[in-house]
Design a protein around this motif. Structure first.
Motif, PDB file in Angstrom:
ATOM      1  N   ASP A 475       0.811  -1.218   0.000  1.00 35.57           N
ATOM      2  CA  ASP A 475       0.000   0.000   0.000  1.00 35.57           C
ATOM      3  C   ASP A 475       0.845   1.270   0.000  1.00 35.57           C
ATOM      4  O   ASP A 475       0.323   2.369   0.248  1.00 35.57           O
ATOM      5  N   LEU A 476       2.147   1.172  -0.275  1.00 42.37           N
ATOM      6  CA  LEU A 476       3.028   2.334  -0.198  1.00 42.37           C
ATOM      7  C   LEU A 476       2.630   3.462  -1.149  1.00 42.37           C
ATOM      8  O   LEU A 476       2.983   4.614  -0.925  1.00 42.37           O
ATOM      9  N   ASN A 477       1.912   3.136  -2.207  1.00 44.37           N
ATOM     10  CA  ASN A 477       1.532   4.174  -3.165  1.00 44.37           C
ATOM     11  C   ASN A 477       0.336   4.993  -2.710  1.00 44.37           C
ATOM     12  O   ASN A 477      -0.066   5.940  -3.382  1.00 44.37           O
ATOM     13  N   ASN A 478      -0.250   4.643  -1.557  1.00 45.25           N
ATOM     14  CA  ASN A 478      -1.441   5.336  -1.084  1.00 45.25           C
ATOM     15  C   ASN A 478      -1.212   5.799   0.351  1.00 45.25           C
ATOM     16  O   ASN A 478      -1.267   5.011   1.294  1.00 45.25           O
ATOM     17  N   ALA A 479      -0.931   7.109   0.515  1.00 42.60           N
ATOM     18  CA  ALA A 479      -0.626   7.645   1.844  1.00 42.60           C
ATOM     19  C   ALA A 479      -1.790   7.484   2.804  1.00 42.60           C
ATOM     20  O   ALA A 479      -1.599   7.303   4.010  1.00 42.60           O
ATOM     21  N   THR A 480      -3.025   7.514   2.286  1.00 44.13           N
ATOM     22  CA  THR A 480      -4.201   7.353   3.147  1.00 44.13           C
ATOM     23  C   THR A 480      -4.238   5.958   3.753  1.00 44.13           C
ATOM     24  O   THR A 480      -4.495   5.778   4.947  1.00 44.13           O
ATOM     25  N   LEU A 481      -3.976   4.949   2.915  1.00 40.70           N
ATOM     26  CA  LEU A 481      -3.990   3.576   3.416  1.00 40.70           C
ATOM     27  C   LEU A 481      -2.846   3.318   4.392  1.00 40.70           C
ATOM     28  O   LEU A 481      -2.985   2.507   5.315  1.00 40.70           O
ATOM     29  N   MET A 482      -1.721   4.008   4.190  1.00 40.68           N
ATOM     30  CA  MET A 482      -0.576   3.799   5.075  1.00 40.68           C
ATOM     31  C   MET A 482      -0.775   4.426   6.449  1.00 40.68           C
ATOM     32  O   MET A 482       0.025   4.204   7.356  1.00 40.68           O
ATOM     33  N   ALA A 483      -1.821   5.195   6.601  1.00 38.28           N
ATOM     34  CA  ALA A 483      -2.048   5.891   7.874  1.00 38.28           C
ATOM     35  C   ALA A 483      -3.175   5.280   8.688  1.00 38.28           C
ATOM     36  O   ALA A 483      -3.498   5.789   9.766  1.00 38.28           O
ATOM     37  N   ARG A 484      -3.804   4.212   8.184  1.00 31.34           N
ATOM     38  CA  ARG A 484      -4.901   3.625   8.944  1.00 31.34           C
ATOM     39  C   ARG A 484      -4.855   2.100   8.870  1.00 31.34           C
ATOM     40  O   ARG A 484      -4.294   1.519   7.947  1.00 31.34           O
ATOM     41  N   SER A 485      -5.436   1.472   9.870  1.00 28.44           N
ATOM     42  CA  SER A 485      -5.477   0.019   9.918  1.00 28.44           C
ATOM     43  C   SER A 485      -6.887  -0.466   9.636  1.00 28.44           C
ATOM     44  O   SER A 485      -7.868   0.261   9.811  1.00 28.44           O
ATOM     45  N   GLU A 486      -6.969  -1.714   9.193  1.00 32.80           N
ATOM     46  CA  GLU A 486      -8.245  -2.372   8.946  1.00 32.80           C
ATOM     47  C   GLU A 486      -8.643  -3.117  10.218  1.00 32.80           C
ATOM     48  O   GLU A 486      -7.799  -3.752  10.856  1.00 32.80           O
ATOM     49  N   LYS A 487      -9.916  -3.063  10.598  1.00 36.56           N
ATOM     50  CA  LYS A 487     -10.331  -3.566  11.898  1.00 36.56           C
ATOM     51  C   LYS A 487     -11.399  -4.646  11.744  1.00 36.56           C
ATOM     52  O   LYS A 487     -12.177  -4.623  10.788  1.00 36.56           O
ATOM     53  N   ALA A 488     -11.441  -5.560  12.709  1.00 32.56           N
ATOM     54  CA  ALA A 488     -12.421  -6.645  12.655  1.00 32.56           C
ATOM     55  C   ALA A 488     -12.803  -7.082  14.058  1.00 32.56           C
ATOM     56  O   ALA A 488     -11.966  -7.125  14.966  1.00 32.56           O
ATOM     57  N   LYS A 489     -14.087  -7.407  14.226  1.00 33.69           N
ATOM     58  CA  LYS A 489     -14.606  -7.980  15.455  1.00 33.69           C
ATOM     59  C   LYS A 489     -15.264  -9.321  15.117  1.00 33.69           C
ATOM     60  O   LYS A 489     -15.978  -9.425  14.120  1.00 33.69           O
ATOM     61  N   THR A 490     -15.037 -10.306  15.953  1.00 31.68           N
ATOM     62  CA  THR A 490     -15.630 -11.627  15.746  1.00 31.68           C
ATOM     63  C   THR A 490     -16.243 -12.116  17.054  1.00 31.68           C
ATOM     64  O   THR A 490     -15.605 -12.048  18.114  1.00 31.68           O
ATOM     65  N   TYR A 491     -17.466 -12.626  16.954  1.00 27.65           N
ATOM     66  CA  TYR A 491     -18.169 -13.179  18.107  1.00 27.65           C
ATOM     67  C   TYR A 491     -18.514 -14.637  17.793  1.00 27.65           C
ATOM     68  O   TYR A 491     -18.943 -14.964  16.691  1.00 27.65           O
ATOM     69  N   GLU A 492     -18.331 -15.524  18.787  1.00 30.56           N
ATOM     70  CA  GLU A 492     -18.583 -16.942  18.579  1.00 30.56           C
ATOM     71  C   GLU A 492     -19.360 -17.529  19.761  1.00 30.56           C
ATOM     72  O   GLU A 492     -19.222 -17.081  20.901  1.00 30.56           O
ATOM     73  N   LEU A 493     -20.153 -18.538  19.465  1.00 27.64           N
ATOM     74  CA  LEU A 493     -20.940 -19.231  20.475  1.00 27.64           C
ATOM     75  C   LEU A 493     -21.062 -20.684  20.053  1.00 27.64           C
ATOM     76  O   LEU A 493     -21.349 -20.971  18.885  1.00 27.64           O
ATOM     77  N   GLY A 494     -20.840 -21.614  20.995  1.00 27.88           N
ATOM     78  CA  GLY A 494     -20.895 -23.012  20.598  1.00 27.88           C
ATOM     79  C   GLY A 494     -21.088 -23.969  21.759  1.00 27.88           C
ATOM     80  O   GLY A 494     -21.184 -23.568  22.926  1.00 27.88           O
TER      81      GLY A 494
END
Length: 673
Positions: A475-494
């Protein structure tokens, strides 16, 4: 029936089955209290269901690896619920997809599935139209462990949404049994579809009780295969030589220290093949000559003193190197010489190389605090990834530091509470202007799982986990992408059940059901119409079960039901493009002592409709027989016969870009000396 309705129906059926087993187990427990009944010899199925943990984890051991006669590492784990393959029968143009993340038909990886070989992080970043580059051979490994989702991943990396695939190479003592001397093993394998030929030679030597050495060389060759219609599957031929060298030295007081070194090396040389590894014939990208080298090395020190439960230390230095050299074949593209083809040469004539060096410290401590027993795993990782600057990809260096802590806290025999934390920092430096800046990012992530076990063998569990994908070199060609992280939440029940003597004396039954829901947002990995998606939401239901009788009869089953949506920047909601197909796999078999194992496997996928594009469902049958003589001239010999896709069904699995192979007869002969 909608995916949600199917999930509810299957969950209700599973819950009913679990309740029945509780009542049956309670009755047997009451009978057992009346007196000692003697030693029971239990039957075994092909795979043990991991019912003792809240983590959705599946392990394929050595016996199953041998039994499946897989041609690729991907084929070893396609029987795990939640795992789907992209063109899994070849090393090129293939990939592993777990819970809708990982490989797809454009890139071999999206950084949501981690792969490790003896602890070394392997794999490249987003290489356009090139598969995962997981070039290695199943014969090098003694087990493969798959962790699905996020909750069990914090010891292995950040941004893991799909899961973790951990491969462990064979040890010399696995063959020598710890006895001094050497063992020479030779395996020959044949497959009718594609005229496949495999030779694997292994030498295990244990000169002393403290020293052991392992050497393995495997050569695998296959021509183009045919599908169920008898048509050739283009771009499915390959030749893959692989090697493993491993040594271990045990020393110290009471032999409480060890030093282990392993190195693997696999090469592939392709000539005049389509640049796009996902296709079967030459397309607009044209053809290339491609040489691929994949190697890993790991040096591990372990100190585990018997008189100190607070110390079980592993210090590991690992190195992984993936190198892809490509040369465009002049005149092979129809777009050559046109304005539309101006970007072809930089893309197809590019060389790629990824080198990842990791120094890790991990300690496991066992201790009690009042009524709570702890298994605390803490670690520090120093990771350096170097990417070669290519004409079609940005080069640079990614330096990371990570610390983590995972504590399995057990209260009596009932409660297990596991909090997990991981903190990771990243400094990426570009190697070529104008993408030669320095970008710093960090993230704190973690999760919590709870498990309650009843005395009857029944258990319920749930978890919540949060992770972040820090920016990558791609992602070095995109300064916006280099300044933020991708986030995820996961919930499980079993829920799970594991018990013996359920329906009759000497039988064993295990079942584990798991519901999950994942929310991915602040997306940097996926686009639609040239813009990054706003969010991806996936949910699913996974089921594993096994039953075995003292007579040798056994049953194995796993199922996966999944659904997903993606939200565009304009809030338009559509089907998640990488949603896997609903699947069911069922095996029934019979073991005749230690000599003979016969089994029949059914693999079925439901039809899948993603945004109006439908992939037909299918059902195929596989037969397997393993014969291991216990005496006579054939002692120490193993004979395996498999017939895959018995009825020569023509089908293309969802997410794949090629037809699956038609009927394929496999024969494997192994002998140790």
């Amino acid at each position: 029936m909608t995916p949600t309705t199917r999930k509810r129906s299957l969950l209700l059926g599973t819950t009913s089955l679990l309740l029945i087993t509780i009542n049956a187990a309670t009755l047997h427990a009451q009978e057992a209290d009346q007196g000692f009944l003697g030693t029971l010899v239990l039957g075994e199925s092909k795979r043990k269901v991991q019912t003792n943990t809240a983590v959705p984890q599946t392990t394929v051991d050595q016996d199953e690896i041998d039994d499946r006669q897989a041609g690729t590492v991907a084929e070893l784990i396609d029987s795990v619920p939640g795992v789907s393959l992209v063109n899994g029968s070849t090393p090129q143009g293939s990939g592993i997809n777990i819970r809708g993340f990982g490989a797809n038909s454009t890139y071999g990886t999206d950084q949501k599935v981690a792969v490790q070989v003896d602890g070394a992080n392997v794999g490249a970043e987003e290489l356009y139209r090139i598969g995962t580059q997981l070039f290695t051979d199943p014969f090098l490994y003694k087990n493969v462990s798959v962790i699905r989702g996020t909750v069990g991943s914090f010891e292995y990396g950040s941004g893991i949404v799909g899961g973790v695939v951990r491969l462990e190479t064979k040890d010399a003592s696995d063959l020598t049994g710890g006895e001094l001397g050497y063992v020479l093993g030779q395996t020959l394998g044949f497959s009718s579809n594609g005229n496949g030929l495999t030779s694997s030679t292994v030498l295990a030597w244990q000169p002393t009780q403290d020293m052991e050495f392992m050497l393995n060389y495997t050569w695998r060759d296959q021509d183009n295969q045919q599908d169920g219609n008898g048509d050739e599957i283009g771009n499915s031929a390959f030749t893959l030589p692989s090697g493993l060298l491993k040594a271990k030295y045990t020393f110290g007081e009471n032999r409480d220290q060890s030093l282990t070194f392993s190195v693997t090396n696999t090469t592939s040389s392709e000539r005049d093949v389509p640049y796009d590894t996902f296709t079967t014939t030459t397309d607009m990208f044209g053809n290339v000559d491609r040489d691929t080298t994949s190697r890993t090395a790991a040096l591990t020190y372990n100190f585990n003193p018997a008189d100190n439960n607070l110390l079980d230390l592993d210090v590991q230095l690992s190195y992984a190197d993936q190198q892809i050299d490509q040369t465009y074949i002049s005149g092979s593209s129809s777009l050559e010489g046109t304005p539309a083809g101006a970007g072809l040469l930089p893309l197809t004539n590019a060389d790629h190389r990824y080198q990842t060096t990791k120094l890790s410290f991990k300690n496991t401590s066992l201790f009690d605090t009042n009524a709570v027993s702890h298994e605390l795993r803490t670690g520090l990782e120093l990771i350096r990834k170097e990417r070669l600057n290519a004409s079609s990809a940005y080069g640079g260096v990614d330096n990371r530091v990570a610390v983590y802590a995972v504590d399995d806290m057990r209260i009596g025999n009932a409660w297990t509470i596991t909090p997990a934390l991981r903190y990771e920092t990243s400094e990426i430096t570009g190697s070529t202007a104008p993408n030669d800046g320095v970008y710093d990012n960090d993230a704190l992530m973690g999760g919590l799982s709870l498990r309650y076990a009843f005395d009857t063998g029944f258990a319920v569990f749930g978890s919540a986990a949060y992770t972040e994908s820090l920016p990558i070199i791609d992602d070095l060609n995109n300064a916006t992408l280099m300044a933020r992280s991708e986030k995820a939440k996961t919930y499980e029940l079993g829920a799970s059940y594991d018990g013996i003597d359920l329906f009759r004396s000497g039988d064993s039954f295990a079942i584990k059901a798991n519901l999950y829901k994942t929310e991915l947002y602040d997306i940097t990995s996926f686009t639609s119409g040239g813009s990054h998606l706003k969010s991806v939401d996936t949910e699913g239901f996974e089921l594993e079960a096994s039953y075995a009788m003292e007579s040798g009869l056994y049953l194995d089953m796993n199922a996966n039901i999944t659904d997903g949506t993606q939200t565009a920047p304009d809030d338009t909601v559509s089907d998640w493009k990488n949603t896997a197909a609903d699947s069911l796999r069922f095996t029934v078999g019979k073991k005749f002592g230690e000599e003979l194992d016969l089994s029949w496997e059914v693999v079925a996928n439901a039809s899948t409709d993603v945004s109006g594009t439908e992939t037909p469902g299918f059902g195929i049958h596989n037969l397997r027989a393993t014969y291991i003589p216990q005496q006579g001239v054939l002692k120490d010999t193993q004979i395996r016969v498999g017939l895959e896709n018995v009825f020569d069904r023509d089908y293309t699995p969802h997410l794949s870009t090629r037809s699956a192979p038609g009927r394929n007869l496999k024969l494997t002969l192994s002998r140790t000396f």
